[in-house]
Design a protein around this motif. Structure first.
Motif, PDB file in Angstrom:
ATOM      1  N   ILE A   1       0.832  -1.203   0.000  1.00 19.24           N
ATOM      2  CA  ILE A   1       0.000   0.000   0.000  1.00 19.24           C
ATOM      3  C   ILE A   1       0.870   1.256   0.000  1.00 19.24           C
ATOM      4  O   ILE A   1       1.784   1.397   0.810  1.00 19.24           O
ATOM      5  CB  ILE A   1      -0.938   0.017   1.235  1.00 19.24           C
ATOM      6  CG1 ILE A   1      -1.968  -1.101   1.131  1.00 19.24           C
ATOM      7  CG2 ILE A   1      -1.627   1.371   1.392  1.00 19.24           C
ATOM      8  CD1 ILE A   1      -2.981  -0.924   0.030  1.00 19.24           C
ATOM      9  N   LYS A   2       0.537   2.161  -0.905  1.00 23.00           N
ATOM     10  CA  LYS A   2       1.290   3.425  -0.993  1.00 23.00           C
ATOM     11  C   LYS A   2       0.593   4.549  -0.214  1.00 23.00           C
ATOM     12  O   LYS A   2       1.237   5.418   0.357  1.00 23.00           O
ATOM     13  CB  LYS A   2       1.425   3.841  -2.465  1.00 23.00           C
ATOM     14  CG  LYS A   2       2.196   2.843  -3.312  1.00 23.00           C
ATOM     15  CD  LYS A   2       3.689   2.914  -2.996  1.00 23.00           C
ATOM     16  CE  LYS A   2       4.484   2.056  -3.971  1.00 23.00           C
ATOM     17  NZ  LYS A   2       4.693   0.703  -3.546  1.00 23.00           N
ATOM     18  N   GLY A   3      -0.763   4.537  -0.236  1.00 21.07           N
ATOM     19  CA  GLY A   3      -1.485   5.531   0.556  1.00 21.07           C
ATOM     20  C   GLY A   3      -2.369   6.466  -0.229  1.00 21.07           C
ATOM     21  O   GLY A   3      -2.845   7.476   0.311  1.00 21.07           O
ATOM     22  N   SER A   4      -2.665   6.163  -1.509  1.00 25.65           N
ATOM     23  CA  SER A   4      -3.611   7.006  -2.246  1.00 25.65           C
ATOM     24  C   SER A   4      -5.038   6.612  -1.847  1.00 25.65           C
ATOM     25  O   SER A   4      -5.332   5.437  -1.639  1.00 25.65           O
ATOM     26  CB  SER A   4      -3.428   6.847  -3.753  1.00 25.65           C
ATOM     27  OG  SER A   4      -3.862   5.576  -4.185  1.00 25.65           O
TER      28      SER A   4
ATOM     29  N   ILE B   1      -7.115  11.740  -3.309  1.00 28.27           N
ATOM     30  CA  ILE B   1      -5.975  12.135  -2.473  1.00 28.27           C
ATOM     31  C   ILE B   1      -4.753  11.321  -2.885  1.00 28.27           C
ATOM     32  O   ILE B   1      -4.812  10.083  -2.982  1.00 28.27           O
ATOM     33  CB  ILE B   1      -6.302  11.905  -0.982  1.00 28.27           C
ATOM     34  CG1 ILE B   1      -7.459  12.827  -0.567  1.00 28.27           C
ATOM     35  CG2 ILE B   1      -5.093  12.157  -0.102  1.00 28.27           C
ATOM     36  CD1 ILE B   1      -8.500  12.173   0.271  1.00 28.27           C
ATOM     37  N   LYS B   2      -3.646  12.022  -3.104  1.00 30.43           N
ATOM     38  CA  LYS B   2      -2.406  11.362  -3.516  1.00 30.43           C
ATOM     39  C   LYS B   2      -1.637  10.851  -2.300  1.00 30.43           C
ATOM     40  O   LYS B   2      -1.792  11.382  -1.201  1.00 30.43           O
ATOM     41  CB  LYS B   2      -1.535  12.343  -4.295  1.00 30.43           C
ATOM     42  CG  LYS B   2      -2.160  12.821  -5.607  1.00 30.43           C
ATOM     43  CD  LYS B   2      -1.306  13.890  -6.244  1.00 30.43           C
ATOM     44  CE  LYS B   2      -1.967  14.438  -7.506  1.00 30.43           C
ATOM     45  NZ  LYS B   2      -1.178  15.545  -8.090  1.00 30.43           N
ATOM     46  N   PRO B   3      -0.743   9.854  -2.494  1.00 28.25           N
ATOM     47  CA  PRO B   3       0.065   9.351  -1.368  1.00 28.25           C
ATOM     48  C   PRO B   3       0.911  10.468  -0.758  1.00 28.25           C
ATOM     49  O   PRO B   3       1.485  11.292  -1.480  1.00 28.25           O
ATOM     50  CB  PRO B   3       0.952   8.289  -2.017  1.00 28.25           C
ATOM     51  CG  PRO B   3       0.234   7.878  -3.252  1.00 28.25           C
ATOM     52  CD  PRO B   3      -0.491   9.096  -3.735  1.00 28.25           C
TER      53      PRO B   3
ATOM     54  N   ASP C   1      -5.433   2.865  -2.934  1.00 28.40           N
ATOM     55  CA  ASP C   1      -4.542   2.455  -4.034  1.00 28.40           C
ATOM     56  C   ASP C   1      -5.340   1.815  -5.163  1.00 28.40           C
ATOM     57  O   ASP C   1      -5.010   0.722  -5.662  1.00 28.40           O
ATOM     58  CB  ASP C   1      -3.467   1.483  -3.533  1.00 28.40           C
ATOM     59  CG  ASP C   1      -2.347   2.201  -2.772  1.00 28.40           C
ATOM     60  OD1 ASP C   1      -2.522   3.403  -2.463  1.00 28.40           O
ATOM     61  OD2 ASP C   1      -1.324   1.571  -2.482  1.00 28.40           O
ATOM     62  N   ASN C   2      -6.447   2.485  -5.542  1.00 27.72           N
ATOM     63  CA  ASN C   2      -7.326   2.068  -6.651  1.00 27.72           C
ATOM     64  C   ASN C   2      -8.031   0.732  -6.410  1.00 27.72           C
ATOM     65  O   ASN C   2      -8.525   0.109  -7.352  1.00 27.72           O
ATOM     66  CB  ASN C   2      -6.547   2.001  -7.979  1.00 27.72           C
ATOM     67  CG  ASN C   2      -5.977   3.353  -8.370  1.00 27.72           C
ATOM     68  OD1 ASN C   2      -6.664   4.370  -8.264  1.00 27.72           O
ATOM     69  ND2 ASN C   2      -4.711   3.377  -8.782  1.00 27.72           N
TER      70      ASN C   2
ATOM     71  N   PHE D   1      -4.989  12.432   7.335  1.00 28.70           N
ATOM     72  CA  PHE D   1      -6.282  13.112   7.418  1.00 28.70           C
ATOM     73  C   PHE D   1      -6.337  13.843   8.757  1.00 28.70           C
ATOM     74  O   PHE D   1      -6.195  13.219   9.813  1.00 28.70           O
ATOM     75  CB  PHE D   1      -7.436  12.110   7.319  1.00 28.70           C
ATOM     76  CG  PHE D   1      -7.585  11.500   5.957  1.00 28.70           C
ATOM     77  CD1 PHE D   1      -8.449  12.054   5.031  1.00 28.70           C
ATOM     78  CD2 PHE D   1      -6.853  10.380   5.600  1.00 28.70           C
ATOM     79  CE1 PHE D   1      -8.590  11.500   3.767  1.00 28.70           C
ATOM     80  CE2 PHE D   1      -6.986   9.822   4.345  1.00 28.70           C
ATOM     81  CZ  PHE D   1      -7.857  10.387   3.421  1.00 28.70           C
ATOM     82  N   ILE D   2      -6.518  15.155   8.690  1.00 29.43           N
ATOM     83  CA  ILE D   2      -6.515  15.963   9.906  1.00 29.43           C
ATOM     84  C   ILE D   2      -7.883  16.601  10.070  1.00 29.43           C
ATOM     85  O   ILE D   2      -8.306  17.407   9.227  1.00 29.43           O
ATOM     86  CB  ILE D   2      -5.436  17.070   9.842  1.00 29.43           C
ATOM     87  CG1 ILE D   2      -4.078  16.464   9.479  1.00 29.43           C
ATOM     88  CG2 ILE D   2      -5.363  17.840  11.150  1.00 29.43           C
ATOM     89  CD1 ILE D   2      -3.114  17.461   8.867  1.00 29.43           C
ATOM     90  N   ILE D   3      -8.587  16.223  11.125  1.00 29.10           N
ATOM     91  CA  ILE D   3      -9.870  16.850  11.445  1.00 29.10           C
ATOM     92  C   ILE D   3      -9.599  17.877  12.540  1.00 29.10           C
ATOM     93  O   ILE D   3      -9.061  17.533  13.594  1.00 29.10           O
ATOM     94  CB  ILE D   3     -10.894  15.811  11.932  1.00 29.10           C
ATOM     95  CG1 ILE D   3     -11.133  14.761  10.840  1.00 29.10           C
ATOM     96  CG2 ILE D   3     -12.197  16.471  12.326  1.00 29.10           C
ATOM     97  CD1 ILE D   3     -11.953  13.590  11.280  1.00 29.10           C
TER      98      ILE D   3
END
Length: 618
Positions: free
Chosen positions: A372-375, A399-401, A436-437, A565-567
């Motif tokens: 997993i890259k994180g997209s 969202i991109k990695p 990652d799609n 992700f920052i809430i």
């Protein structure tokens, strides 16, 4: 103050050592009982042994009065012959001695059988309790979060404690009591008939009177027992509420109001409790009164039959003993029936819980998470906690990695819900979330959640050492790795100032450290987990400015190279985010970086400027 339903004792002592329960009745008594019996199938051999020993114990005990009657007759005949002056007359003490020895052996065997029966039944009851609690514990971890949205923590906890205890106590006490009572009733009736049919008929004819009176008392007392249980819960809830917020209550001078509310609840509890206990306590006098009438009638009829030489004097004494043994199981019947109703209700609640629909995770070929890259991509996501009330409407974002994504908006906009959907705590109504799609439904839930690290506004620390609390992020981490994580979270210095350092035990609610320090410890835990994607939900909302600076430094290191992700409510903390999603009423109404959004002079700009003005004014 709210009236919380606390959980008091499941029952209250009634006469004959029974328990009258104030719990709710089962909706399906037959079905619940059948489920419990099916659950007991692995123990059927042990239960059959218990039944045999219960019958044996009762049988040996039942024979006793008949044999004792023989000794009484022999003693009576000896006295009569001696008084009448019959030559060589006297009491046959040798015969009486033999009977006493026989009786002692019988009662010893009866006691031994009773002991064996109790020993086996206790083992069965505790094994059932152990297995039920184990299954409930496993079940809790398999249930979707939406299940817990409709139940309080106390209600779930009640299944593990009160309901299982009720089932256990019934198996341990009432079940063997049913075997013994039934055996005693049949056996005593046979022995009474063997002595005198007419005396037995007189005894049996009295029973309907006692049954009518007892059923009337039980019906009346049951309502008050329910009230007692109900208001005991209110009293417990009030005490828990007041002492849980004791500082607030004292700060607002609420002592007088708290005492007044407690007195009102206590008064209501008192009124229902004394009525229920009084009515319950009436059963013994009623049974004694009816029993005494029976003794009088039996004694008169027995004396008449003895004069006519139809029965012996010792038989009268045996019969009176049998009447006492005969009425006791009948008086227990109403109480046992009430206990069984309560047990069926508890069983129903336990099995309802165990049969709840679990989170489905049946994937034949789940996707591997190692690469997993994180997209992350949200595609036309719709979601509502209730199907008729959608709170996320057509949410889409890519969202991109390695990007830092800030989600902002007013309370109730759906910010935290987005994160819950990302981790599959809830299922979407429609749309897709891709990692990652790959659709997140193609991953096993346990694998998917390994990808994420979370730092929440509500800190969670358990009763244990600081070292263990940080290591919870990765259970196989070494002490050195834990120390490195603590240093990265800027919490190492604080920990070393504590009495036992990393070995200091946190108490149940971690009240021996400050809110800011708790937050730092949870951040250290997240750092140790080394996740691919990071979720920060109001991570700095409960800390002072100085601590917030430390956290921000730690977060910058942690977020480097990770999708984050920052809430946040404090918009000043997310100026450097790569992408800011502005949410309102479940929709993304604006998106862009901090500078772009300010230039738009839209909803984000008004939020930011209002916070900036407030901070300037303060």
């Amino acid at each position: 103050m709210s009236n919380k339903r606390g959980k008091g004792p499941m029952g209250f002592g009634g006469p004959m050592g029974g328990a009258v329960h104030g719990g709710a009745k089962a909706k399906d008594f037959k079905g619940s009982s059948k489920k419990l019996l099916n659950y007991l199938k692995p123990y059927r051999l042990s239960i059959i042994i218990v039944l045999i020993f219960a019958i044996g114990s009762a049988a040996f005990s039942i024979i006793g009065p008949k044999i004792l009657g023989k000794a009484t007759t022999k003693l009576f005949e000896g006295l009569v012959s001696k008084v009448s002056g019959t030559a060589g007359a006297g009491i046959d003490f040798e015969y009486i001695g033999r009977i006493i020895i026989i009786l002692a052996v019988l009662y010893l065997i009866s006691a031994l059988f009773s002991f064996i029966q109790g020993y086996i039944m206790s083992g069965i009851a505790q094994k059932v309790s152990y297995n039920l609690r184990k299954e409930i514990s496993i079940k809790i971890n398999k249930l979707p979060l939406k299940y817990f949205d409709k139940l309080t923590h106390g209600e779930v906890l009640s299944r593990v404690t009160n309901d299982v205890d009720t089932v256990s106590n019934t198996l341990n006490q009432s079940l063997s009591q049913i075997f013994t009572s039934f055996t005693t009733l049949i056996g005593v009736l046979i022995m009474m008939l063997s002595i005198s049919v007419s005396m037995t008929l007189v005894s049996v004819l009295i029973l309907p009177l006692s049954a009518i009176l007892i059923s009337f008392v039980v019906k009346k007392s049951q309502r008050y027992f329910k009230e007692q249980q109900n208001f005991l819960g209110h009293v417990n809830g009030h005490v828990e509420e007041i002492y849980g917020g004791h500082n607030i209550m004292k700060a607002f001078n609420g002592e007088e109001k708290a005492v007044k509310e407690f007195n009102e609840l206590n008064e209501t509890l008192y009124n229902s409790a004394w009525k229920s206990q009084f009515l319950s306590g009436m059963m013994m006098p009623i049974m004694s009164f009816i029993g005494n009438i029976g003794y009088v009638l039996v004694s008169i009829l027995g004396g008449y039959l003895a004069v006519k030489k139809t029965i012996e004097v010792g038989d009268i004494q045996s019969f009176i003993q049998y009447i006492r043994s005969f009425t006791q199981p009948i008086s227990q019947a109403a109480q046992i029936a009430n206990v069984l109703q309560s047990t069926a209700a508890a069983t129903e609640r336990v099995f309802e819980f165990l049969e709840e629909e679990e989170e489905s995770d049946n994937l034949s070929t789940p996707v591997d998470i190692n690469e997993i890259k994180g997209s992350v991509e949200f595609k036309n996501v719709h979601f509502g906690y209730n199907e008729d009330k959608i709170i996320i409407n057509d949410f889409s974002s890519k969202i991109k990695p390695g990007q830092r994504i800030a989600i902002v908006g007013p309370t109730g906009a759906g910010k935290t819900t987005i994160v819950k959907l990302l981790m599959r705590f809830y299922e979407l109504n429609s749309g897709e979330i891709l990692l990652d799609n790959t659709n997140i439904t193609s991953f096993k839930r346990s694998d998917l959640r390994k990808v994420f690290g979370m730092v929440l506004q509500d800190t969670w620390l358990f009763n244990g050492s600081i070292m263990d609390n940080i290591r919870y992020g990765r259970l196989d981490a070494t002490d050195e790795e834990v120390l490195e994580a603590a240093k990265a979270a800027h919490v190492d210095h604080f920990i070393k100032t504590l009495p036992d350092g990393y070995n200091m035990e946190l108490n149940e609610d971690a009240s021996n450290v400050s809110q800011g320090q708790k937050q730092l410890l949870t951040i250290a835990r997240a750092i140790l987990a080394d996740p691919k994607i990071l979720i920060l939900d109001e991570a700095t909302s409960s800390v002072d400015t100085r601590t917030e600076v430390l956290i921000q430094k730690a977060m910058d290191n942690l977020m480097n190279g990770r999708t984050s992700f920052i809430i946040a409510h404090r918009l000043s903390t997310i100026k450097d985010a790569d992408l800011i999603l502005v949410m309102k009423d479940g929709d993304i109404i604006e998106q862009g970086n901090h500078k772009e959004l300010l230039e738009k002079k839209g909803f984000y700009a008004s939020l930011y400027n209002s916070q900036f003005e407030n901070s300037e004014a303060s």
